[in-house]
Design a protein around this motif. Structure first.
Motif, mmCIF file in Angstrom:
data_model
loop_
_atom_site.group_PDB
_atom_site.id
_atom_site.type_symbol
_atom_site.label_atom_id
_atom_site.label_comp_id
_atom_site.label_asym_id
_atom_site.label_seq_id
_atom_site.Cartn_x
_atom_site.Cartn_y
_atom_site.Cartn_z
ATOM 1 N N ASN A 56 78.723 67.305 42.016
ATOM 2 C CA ASN A 56 78.160 68.148 43.064
ATOM 3 C C ASN A 56 76.822 68.711 42.590
ATOM 4 O O ASN A 56 76.775 69.636 41.777
ATOM 5 C CB ASN A 56 79.134 69.288 43.389
ATOM 6 C CG ASN A 56 78.682 70.120 44.576
ATOM 7 O OD1 ASN A 56 77.494 70.346 44.775
ATOM 8 N ND2 ASN A 56 79.648 70.602 45.347
ATOM 9 N N LEU A 57 75.718 68.149 43.098
ATOM 10 C CA LEU A 57 74.396 68.561 42.623
ATOM 11 C C LEU A 57 74.061 69.998 43.012
ATOM 12 O O LEU A 57 73.268 70.652 42.322
ATOM 13 C CB LEU A 57 73.314 67.609 43.138
ATOM 14 C CG LEU A 57 73.175 66.275 42.407
ATOM 15 C CD1 LEU A 57 72.009 65.476 42.985
ATOM 16 C CD2 LEU A 57 72.981 66.482 40.902
ATOM 17 N N GLU A 58 74.644 70.495 44.084
ATOM 18 C CA GLU A 58 74.404 71.896 44.433
ATOM 19 C C GLU A 58 74.968 72.813 43.352
ATOM 20 O O GLU A 58 74.330 73.799 42.957
ATOM 21 C CB GLU A 58 75.031 72.229 45.787
ATOM 22 C CG GLU A 58 74.753 73.662 46.230
ATOM 23 C CD GLU A 58 75.304 73.993 47.599
ATOM 24 O OE1 GLU A 58 75.054 75.115 48.068
ATOM 25 O OE2 GLU A 58 75.993 73.126 48.192
ATOM 26 N N GLU A 59 76.158 72.478 42.857
ATOM 27 C CA GLU A 59 76.753 73.266 41.782
ATOM 28 C C GLU A 59 75.958 73.105 40.484
ATOM 29 O O GLU A 59 75.795 74.059 39.721
ATOM 30 C CB GLU A 59 78.212 72.853 41.567
ATOM 31 C CG GLU A 59 79.129 73.235 42.714
ATOM 32 C CD GLU A 59 79.093 74.726 43.017
ATOM 33 O OE1 GLU A 59 79.185 75.520 42.062
ATOM 34 O OE2 GLU A 59 78.957 75.092 44.199
ATOM 35 N N VAL A 60 75.465 71.908 40.221
ATOM 36 C CA VAL A 60 74.625 71.666 39.047
ATOM 37 C C VAL A 60 73.349 72.502 39.121
ATOM 38 O O VAL A 60 72.913 73.097 38.140
ATOM 39 C CB VAL A 60 74.271 70.169 38.916
ATOM 40 C CG1 VAL A 60 73.246 69.941 37.807
ATOM 41 C CG2 VAL A 60 75.528 69.343 38.644
ATOM 42 N N PHE A 61 72.764 72.554 40.322
ATOM 43 C CA PHE A 61 71.555 73.344 40.537
ATOM 44 C C PHE A 61 71.813 74.830 40.243
ATOM 45 O O PHE A 61 71.026 75.489 39.541
ATOM 46 C CB PHE A 61 71.090 73.164 41.984
ATOM 47 C CG PHE A 61 70.013 74.113 42.411
ATOM 48 C CD1 PHE A 61 68.691 73.889 42.051
ATOM 49 C CD2 PHE A 61 70.315 75.220 43.181
ATOM 50 C CE1 PHE A 61 67.694 74.773 42.443
ATOM 51 C CE2 PHE A 61 69.332 76.100 43.580
ATOM 52 C CZ PHE A 61 68.014 75.877 43.210
ATOM 53 N N LYS A 62 72.916 75.355 40.768
ATOM 54 C CA LYS A 62 73.247 76.765 40.536
ATOM 55 C C LYS A 62 73.496 77.023 39.051
ATOM 56 O O LYS A 62 73.036 78.039 38.502
ATOM 57 C CB LYS A 62 74.477 77.153 41.361
ATOM 58 C CG LYS A 62 74.233 77.182 42.849
ATOM 59 C CD LYS A 62 75.523 77.487 43.600
ATOM 60 C CE LYS A 62 75.309 77.490 45.096
ATOM 61 N NZ LYS A 62 76.588 77.716 45.841
ATOM 62 N N TYR A 63 74.213 76.138 38.418
ATOM 63 C CA TYR A 63 74.511 76.284 36.995
ATOM 64 C C TYR A 63 73.220 76.257 36.172
ATOM 65 O O TYR A 63 73.035 77.075 35.267
ATOM 66 C CB TYR A 63 75.450 75.157 36.568
ATOM 67 C CG TYR A 63 75.849 75.176 35.113
ATOM 68 C CD1 TYR A 63 76.692 76.167 34.615
ATOM 69 C CD2 TYR A 63 75.404 74.186 34.240
ATOM 70 C CE1 TYR A 63 77.072 76.175 33.276
ATOM 71 C CE2 TYR A 63 75.773 74.186 32.906
ATOM 72 C CZ TYR A 63 76.606 75.187 32.424
ATOM 73 O OH TYR A 63 76.963 75.189 31.106
ATOM 74 N N THR A 64 72.330 75.344 36.501
ATOM 75 C CA THR A 64 71.068 75.208 35.781
ATOM 76 C C THR A 64 70.231 76.477 35.864
ATOM 77 O O THR A 64 69.639 76.918 34.874
ATOM 78 C CB THR A 64 70.252 74.031 36.350
ATOM 79 O OG1 THR A 64 71.005 72.820 36.205
ATOM 80 C CG2 THR A 64 68.919 73.880 35.639
ATOM 81 N N ASN A 65 70.184 77.074 37.036
ATOM 82 C CA ASN A 65 69.282 78.196 37.273
ATOM 83 C C ASN A 65 69.888 79.571 37.014
ATOM 84 O O ASN A 65 69.152 80.499 36.670
ATOM 85 C CB ASN A 65 68.762 78.132 38.713
ATOM 86 C CG ASN A 65 67.707 77.063 38.884
ATOM 87 O OD1 ASN A 65 66.546 77.271 38.554
ATOM 88 N ND2 ASN A 65 68.108 75.893 39.369
ATOM 89 N N TYR A 66 71.208 79.691 37.155
ATOM 90 C CA TYR A 66 71.831 81.010 37.053
ATOM 91 C C TYR A 66 72.740 81.171 35.840
ATOM 92 O O TYR A 66 73.178 82.287 35.551
ATOM 93 C CB TYR A 66 72.604 81.312 38.337
ATOM 94 C CG TYR A 66 71.716 81.344 39.557
ATOM 95 C CD1 TYR A 66 70.816 82.385 39.760
ATOM 96 C CD2 TYR A 66 71.743 80.314 40.488
ATOM 97 C CE1 TYR A 66 69.975 82.409 40.863
ATOM 98 C CE2 TYR A 66 70.911 80.325 41.596
ATOM 99 C CZ TYR A 66 70.026 81.378 41.781
ATOM 100 O OH TYR A 66 69.185 81.387 42.870
#
Length: 230
Positions: free
Chosen positions: A125-135
């Motif tokens: 899930n790239l949306e979850e990856v994005f959140k993990y990367t940034n937050y």
């Protein structure tokens, strides 16, 4: 869907966690991603990284855009803070731009091998990856999660004169932090660094490049970037 559309981080998370309580500036900016070329790599007026060092608050401007750049039919991602590499690795793996389990070659003044507070369980899930990367992730702890997920079988860190002499074989993703050209690293010849990086880019399956606003003058970093691909 592309998740990098330009946004501010106001809470003490990700790269905004450093010296948060001591700082006057409480917000950092993450720019949008666009397809482009080296002429599109420009400084923003927004702060990308801020920290108190020896009692002094130091703020550093980041890039106007993150750039997805095609070089000799190869994907190159250019961004400011280094933790964003994690998202672009996951995105590229999902798009079959490299084989899961190949090596990661990490050229950097720093090892970036700190433990994160938590690990993501998968990258489907790239949306979850994005959140993990940034937050969750920051500039010092984004490699171990990639190893934990099996994105890469191992990391080879190039941060010394000896390491620049290593012969690299097999398939690999090349990850570059332009702070390898900072004054602190001047004991390694500029030409040695430049020639090795150019050679590895030719052989890499994917290239990710951080300009690292806090750790190297950004105008200089951008000029070095352009020479790398000249």
């Amino acid at each position: 869907m592309e998740y990098y559309k330009g946004f501010f981080i106001d809470e003490p998370v990700g790269n905004n966690v450093f010296s948060y309580e001591e700082r006057k500036i409480k917000s950092i900016y993450v720019p949008p991603l666009k397809e482009g070329n080296l002429n599109d790599v420009k400084l923003s007026n927004n702060i990308a990284f801020c920290e108190v060092d020896n009692g002094k608050e130091i703020s550093a401007k980041g890039l106007e855009y993150f750039i997805e750049y095609k070089f000799n039919e190869k994907d190159v991602y250019i961004f400011d803070n280094h933790n964003h590499a994690f998202y672009f690795w996951a995105k590229s793996l999902k798009c079959n731009r490299f084989k899961k389990g190949i090596k990661l070659i990490h050229i950097d003044q720093h090892k970036d091998m700190r433990e994160p507070d938590n690990y993501i369980s998968n990258i489907d899930n790239l949306e979850e990856v994005f959140k993990y990367t940034n937050y969750n992730l920051n500039v010092g702890n984004f490699i171990k999660p990639a190893l934990n997920l099996g994105m890469f079988s191992k990391v080879i860190i190039i941060d010394s004169s000896h390491a620049f002499s290593l012969e690299i074989d097999g398939e690999f993703v090349l990850d570059i932090d332009l702070d390898i050209f900072s004054r602190d690293m001047d004991y390694i010849s500029y030409d040695i660094k430049m020639n090795k990086i150019k050679d590895l880019i030719d052989k890499a399956s994917l290239v990710t490049i951080a300009t690292s606003p806090f750790f190297i003058n950004q105008e200089y970093a951008i000029s070095v970037l352009k020479e790398i691909f000249s």
